[in-house]
Design an enzyme around this catalytic site. Sequence first.
Site, short mmCIF file in Angstrom:
data_model
loop_
_atom_site.label_atom_id
_atom_site.label_comp_id
_atom_site.label_asym_id
_atom_site.label_seq_id
_atom_site.Cartn_x
_atom_site.Cartn_y
_atom_site.Cartn_z
N HIS A 191 3.79 7.34 3.50
CA HIS A 191 4.76 6.23 3.43
C HIS A 191 4.37 5.24 2.33
CE1 HIS A 191 1.66 4.32 6.07
NE2 HIS A 191 2.06 3.20 5.52
N HIS A 245 0.81 -1.22 0.00
CA HIS A 245 0.00 0.00 0.00
C HIS A 245 0.84 1.26 0.00
CE1 HIS A 245 0.42 -0.76 4.46
NE2 HIS A 245 0.64 0.54 4.47
N GLU A 259 7.46 1.28 5.17
CA GLU A 259 6.97 0.24 6.08
C GLU A 259 7.26 -1.12 5.45
OE1 GLU A 259 2.77 0.58 6.82
OE2 GLU A 259 2.69 -1.22 8.08
#
Lengths: 146, 146
Positions: A88, A8, A137
């Site tokens: 992010h 994502h 991440e």
Amino acid sequence: MNLGRLNHVGVATPSIAEAISFWRDVMGATSIGEPFDLPAQGVKVCFVDTPPSTGSGQATQIELIEPLGDASPIRAFLKKNPAGGQHHVCYEVPDIHVAKAWFEARGVRVLGEPRTGAHGTPIFFLHPRDMGGVLTEIMETPRGNH
Amino acid sequence: MNLGRLNHVGVATPSIAEAISFWRDVMGATSIGEPFDLPAQGVKVCFVDTPPSTGSGQATQIELIEPLGDASPIRAFLKKNPAGGQHHVCYEVPDIHVAKAWFEARGVRVLGEPRTGAHGTPIFFLHPRDMGGVLTEIMETPRGNH
């Protein structure tokens, strides 16, 4: 270690409720999840599905992120970017501990210990200064997803 | 109009050569294109493929973007973010002119006329202030890709 799937793109927003209207009415999203709280991380999140190229399989999601609580790390981001913005990106790995050792061995700062992320699997973040300016991440791929 | 595929995430970098080493050696990318110049847009670009979820189909790419020429719009971005960082996201549409009319009708500012983008099809950018703070590129899906 090989590059994993781009799970994502995290987008900070002052209001998930308003962002959902935007994604539905302006962007034309047809698959938007229910928002939910992640109190341990000080965020409320909501996933928007983008369509895959072939009509099957899983494509990258947009993760809408709203601050939750006064200590939310998203508050500082929204202070700098009041309208919200790209926050992010998140890549999958098969094993979170192998990934942690991999990045540490290459001099990339891992921010804290692995903890449970928005998809229910262990995650950590990498320092943007070691990642070409991109807060990144790393998440363990949910089992049964592939 | 329905939301299209997330074609790529644009990441600005002061050096594509160094970014390629990073993507290969640290991120473990196994499919990295040849860098090429887009003089009309004042950028040099290089696409990194991320793996799809099912082993087939096309996944979202990372577009590395380096300034080309003194007037490059990426220079201001790198002045604020010397190490680089997330610059834009790009969604596909079936028809660029239909998409332009769609966004204009919803009060989203389209930045300039459609022009040829890095994948050889027409593109335009949308004003980040109308897009939740996210600089967004809209591109016509390359023919024969689906």
